[in-house]
Design a protein around this motif. Structure first.
Motif, mmCIF file in Angstrom:
data_model
loop_
_atom_site.group_PDB
_atom_site.id
_atom_site.type_symbol
_atom_site.label_atom_id
_atom_site.label_comp_id
_atom_site.label_asym_id
_atom_site.label_seq_id
_atom_site.Cartn_x
_atom_site.Cartn_y
_atom_site.Cartn_z
ATOM 1 N N LEU A 79 0.819 -1.206 0.000
ATOM 2 C CA LEU A 79 0.000 0.000 0.000
ATOM 3 C C LEU A 79 0.855 1.259 0.000
ATOM 4 O O LEU A 79 0.512 2.257 -0.638
ATOM 5 C CB LEU A 79 -0.929 -0.013 1.226
ATOM 6 N N PHE A 80 1.985 1.208 0.710
ATOM 7 C CA PHE A 80 2.852 2.394 0.818
ATOM 8 C C PHE A 80 4.231 2.104 0.236
ATOM 9 O O PHE A 80 5.256 2.495 0.792
ATOM 10 C CB PHE A 80 2.984 2.816 2.290
ATOM 11 N N SER A 81 4.244 1.412 -0.871
ATOM 12 C CA SER A 81 5.514 0.951 -1.448
ATOM 13 C C SER A 81 6.448 2.091 -1.848
ATOM 14 O O SER A 81 7.669 1.926 -1.832
ATOM 15 C CB SER A 81 5.238 0.069 -2.668
ATOM 16 N N LEU A 82 5.911 3.258 -2.180
ATOM 17 C CA LEU A 82 6.752 4.358 -2.660
ATOM 18 C C LEU A 82 7.328 5.201 -1.531
ATOM 19 O O LEU A 82 8.344 5.884 -1.716
ATOM 20 C CB LEU A 82 5.953 5.257 -3.610
ATOM 21 N N SER A 83 6.687 5.161 -0.372
ATOM 22 C CA SER A 83 7.117 6.064 0.686
ATOM 23 C C SER A 83 7.585 5.387 1.959
ATOM 24 O O SER A 83 8.237 6.006 2.797
ATOM 25 C CB SER A 83 5.969 7.021 1.060
ATOM 26 N N THR A 84 7.294 4.095 2.118
ATOM 27 C CA THR A 84 7.614 3.436 3.383
ATOM 28 C C THR A 84 9.085 3.058 3.474
ATOM 29 O O THR A 84 9.754 2.792 2.474
ATOM 30 C CB THR A 84 6.756 2.176 3.564
ATOM 31 N N THR A 85 9.593 3.068 4.685
ATOM 32 C CA THR A 85 10.957 2.616 4.982
ATOM 33 C C THR A 85 10.863 1.414 5.908
ATOM 34 O O THR A 85 9.800 1.094 6.441
ATOM 35 C CB THR A 85 11.771 3.718 5.659
ATOM 36 N N GLU A 86 11.986 0.744 6.116
ATOM 37 C CA GLU A 86 12.003 -0.399 7.025
ATOM 38 C C GLU A 86 11.630 0.022 8.441
ATOM 39 O O GLU A 86 10.968 -0.711 9.166
ATOM 40 C CB GLU A 86 13.374 -1.066 7.009
ATOM 41 N N GLU A 87 12.038 1.238 8.821
ATOM 42 C CA GLU A 87 11.681 1.738 10.148
ATOM 43 C C GLU A 87 10.175 1.988 10.247
ATOM 44 O O GLU A 87 9.557 1.694 11.275
ATOM 45 C CB GLU A 87 12.440 3.034 10.447
ATOM 46 N N ASP A 88 9.590 2.507 9.171
ATOM 47 C CA ASP A 88 8.128 2.691 9.145
ATOM 48 C C ASP A 88 7.413 1.355 9.291
ATOM 49 O O ASP A 88 6.429 1.235 10.038
ATOM 50 C CB ASP A 88 7.696 3.348 7.829
ATOM 51 N N ALA A 89 7.897 0.355 8.590
ATOM 52 C CA ALA A 89 7.279 -0.968 8.642
ATOM 53 C C ALA A 89 7.407 -1.578 10.041
ATOM 54 O O ALA A 89 6.465 -2.163 10.569
ATOM 55 C CB ALA A 89 7.916 -1.885 7.607
ATOM 56 N N ARG A 90 8.610 -1.405 10.655
ATOM 57 C CA ARG A 90 8.804 -1.952 12.004
ATOM 58 C C ARG A 90 7.880 -1.287 12.996
ATOM 59 O O ARG A 90 7.257 -1.958 13.833
ATOM 60 C CB ARG A 90 10.259 -1.750 12.449
ATOM 61 N N ARG A 91 7.763 0.041 12.915
ATOM 62 C CA ARG A 91 6.896 0.769 13.839
ATOM 63 C C ARG A 91 5.424 0.391 13.620
ATOM 64 O O ARG A 91 4.671 0.222 14.589
ATOM 65 C CB ARG A 91 7.086 2.281 13.647
ATOM 66 N N HIS A 92 5.037 0.242 12.381
ATOM 67 C CA HIS A 92 3.655 -0.153 12.086
ATOM 68 C C HIS A 92 3.356 -1.533 12.651
ATOM 69 O O HIS A 92 2.284 -1.761 13.239
ATOM 70 C CB HIS A 92 3.426 -0.147 10.574
ATOM 71 N N MET A 93 4.285 -2.472 12.506
ATOM 72 C CA MET A 93 4.067 -3.822 13.010
ATOM 73 C C MET A 93 4.041 -3.857 14.531
ATOM 74 O O MET A 93 3.287 -4.630 15.132
ATOM 75 C CB MET A 93 5.124 -4.782 12.474
ATOM 76 N N ASP A 94 4.849 -3.013 15.163
ATOM 77 C CA ASP A 94 4.793 -2.935 16.626
ATOM 78 C C ASP A 94 3.413 -2.484 17.089
ATOM 79 O O ASP A 94 2.870 -3.011 18.067
ATOM 80 C CB ASP A 94 5.854 -1.964 17.148
ATOM 81 N N GLU A 95 2.849 -1.503 16.395
ATOM 82 C CA GLU A 95 1.505 -1.036 16.759
ATOM 83 C C GLU A 95 0.456 -2.116 16.514
ATOM 84 O O GLU A 95 -0.516 -2.222 17.265
ATOM 85 C CB GLU A 95 1.156 0.221 15.952
ATOM 86 N N TRP A 96 0.661 -2.901 15.465
ATOM 87 C CA TRP A 96 -0.286 -3.973 15.156
ATOM 88 C C TRP A 96 -0.170 -5.118 16.156
ATOM 89 O O TRP A 96 -1.176 -5.705 16.576
ATOM 90 C CB TRP A 96 -0.023 -4.491 13.738
ATOM 91 N N LEU A 97 1.045 -5.429 16.581
ATOM 92 C CA LEU A 97 1.273 -6.585 17.437
ATOM 93 C C LEU A 97 0.960 -6.326 18.906
ATOM 94 O O LEU A 97 0.413 -7.195 19.587
ATOM 95 C CB LEU A 97 2.740 -7.029 17.339
ATOM 96 N N TRP A 98 1.278 -5.123 19.398
ATOM 97 C CA TRP A 98 1.286 -4.920 20.847
ATOM 98 C C TRP A 98 0.242 -3.917 21.321
ATOM 99 O O TRP A 98 0.109 -2.837 20.763
ATOM 100 C CB TRP A 98 2.666 -4.445 21.312
ATOM 101 N N ALA A 99 -0.482 -4.312 22.390
ATOM 102 C CA ALA A 99 -1.331 -3.349 23.089
ATOM 103 C C ALA A 99 -0.466 -2.512 24.018
ATOM 104 O O ALA A 99 -0.704 -1.321 24.195
ATOM 105 C CB ALA A 99 -2.412 -4.084 23.889
ATOM 106 N N ASP A 100 0.557 -3.139 24.627
ATOM 107 C CA ASP A 100 1.531 -2.442 25.472
ATOM 108 C C ASP A 100 2.853 -3.182 25.339
ATOM 109 O O ASP A 100 3.059 -4.233 25.942
ATOM 110 C CB ASP A 100 1.063 -2.420 26.935
ATOM 111 N N ARG A 101 3.749 -2.632 24.544
ATOM 112 C CA ARG A 101 5.027 -3.301 24.277
ATOM 113 C C ARG A 101 5.883 -3.407 25.528
ATOM 114 O O ARG A 101 6.539 -4.430 25.773
ATOM 115 C CB ARG A 101 5.788 -2.543 23.178
ATOM 116 N N ASP A 102 5.881 -2.377 26.367
ATOM 117 C CA ASP A 102 6.718 -2.374 27.565
ATOM 118 C C ASP A 102 6.369 -3.525 28.506
ATOM 119 O O ASP A 102 7.249 -4.115 29.144
ATOM 120 C CB ASP A 102 6.601 -1.040 28.301
ATOM 121 N N TYR A 103 5.076 -3.817 28.624
ATOM 122 C CA TYR A 103 4.633 -4.885 29.516
ATOM 123 C C TYR A 103 4.328 -6.184 28.758
ATOM 124 O O TYR A 103 3.800 -7.134 29.336
ATOM 125 C CB TYR A 103 3.389 -4.441 30.292
#
Length: 244
Positions: free
Chosen positions: A83-107
Motif C-alpha cells: 500500500l505504501f511501497s513508494l514512501s515506506t521505509t524499514e523503520e516505518d514498517a517496524r513501527r507499524h508492526m509494533d503497533e499492530w502486534l502490541w497493546a503495550d510493548r513495555d509490559y
C-alpha cells in the motif's frame, strides 16, 4: 385460509451420514442447545449442559494473541508495504508492526483478535480457522490437517471444519430438517391409513405371509394397497392393534 408450505422433497437424503454427524456431535454436546450471553461484557454463545462438566460453550468466540512471524503478521506486513511501497521505509514498517502486534510493548501485552470458536473433545475452545480444511488440500490429496502455511496451500478458501459440532451444524440445515419432517409425516400418514382400514381389509397380523397362490404376486393385501411398504411401516411404528 392460508395453506401451509409443503416440505421440500428429500430423495437424496443420506440418513446414515446425517446420523453419524449427529452422534459425533452428541458426544461433545448432548442434550438441549441454547443461546446465552451478557452483551455488555461478552459475545453471545451457543451452549449446552454436559453431565460432570456443567455448562459448555459449543460455539462462541475466543481471543487470540497476535504473534510476530505468524501467517497473519506476514500477510499484514506485505499488505502494508504494497500500500505504501513508494514512501515506506524499514523503520516505518517496524513501527507499524509494533503497533499492530502490541497493546503495550513495555509490559509485553499483545493485541488480540476475537475468533469464532468451537469446543473440542477435551472441552477446550478452538479457533475455527485452526481447524479449517482448505479446498486446495482436498483437490491435491493433502491431509485435512494441512495448515495455511503449507507451501501447497496457495489460497485460503475452506470446504470443511474438523470438528463434530461444526460438521453437524453444516449438515443439519433448515432444508434438511424440513425434508426429514416431511418424510416422517408421510410415513405416519401411511400408517394411519393402514390402521383405518384395519377392520375392512383382511390380513395376517402375525405372519405377514405372501399369497402368490391366490394371484397377489407375492404380496399381502395391505402391501398391494400401499405399494409394498404398508406392513413394514406399521410394524416399524409399533405394530398393528390387537384384534378384539
Amino acid at each position: 385460509m392460508t395453506e401451509k408450505a409443503a416440505a421440500p422433497a428429500a430423495p437424496g437424503l443420506d440418513l446414515d451420514a446425517l446420523e453419524a454427524t449427529a452422534r459425533a456431535a452428541a458426544i461433545l454436546a448432548p442434550g438441549d442447545w441454547f443461546w446465552r450471553g451478557y452483551t455488555d461484557y461478552e459475545e453471545p454463545s451457543l451452549n449446552c449442559i454436559v453431565p460432570s462438566k456443567g455448562r459448555v460453550e459449543i460455539l462462541g468466540h475466543v481471543p487470540v494473541d497476535r504473534e510476530a512471524g505468524s501467517f497473519e503478521a506476514d500477510l499484514h506486513l506485505r499488505r502494508f508495504k504494497d500500500l505504501f511501497s513508494l514512501s515506506t521505509t524499514e523503520e516505518d514498517a517496524r513501527r507499524h508492526m509494533d503497533e499492530w502486534l502490541w497493546a503495550d510493548r513495555d509490559y509485553e501485552v499483545p493485541n488480540t483478535d476475537s475468533r469464532l470458536s468451537v469446543t473440542d473433545e477435551r472441552n477446550v475452545k478452538q479457533p475455527v480457522r485452526d481447524l479449517a480444511v482448505f479446498e486446495v488440500a482436498r483437490h491435491r490429496g493433502l491431509p485435512d490437517e494441512t495448515p495455511r502455511t503449507h507451501s501447497g496451500i496457495h489460497r485460503g478458501e475452506i470446504v470443511d471444519v474438523r470438528n463434530p459440532v461444526a460438521r453437524h451444524l453444516a449438515a443439519a440445515s433448515a432444508d434438511t430438517v424440513l425434508a426429514l419432517i416431511g418424510r416422517v409425516r408421510e410415513q405416519s400418514s401411511a400408517a394411519e391409513k393402514v390402521l383405518e382400514l384395519h377392520d375392512t381389509i383382511w390380513y395376517d397380523q402375525w405372519k405377514h405371509e405372501v399369497y402368490s397362490d391366490q394371484g397377489y404376486g407375492g404380496r399381502c393385501c395391505l402391501c398391494l394397497v400401499f405399494d409394498g411398504a404398508a406392513c413394514d411401516t406399521v410394524l416399524a411404528l409399533g405394530g398393528f392393534p390387537d384384534d378384539e
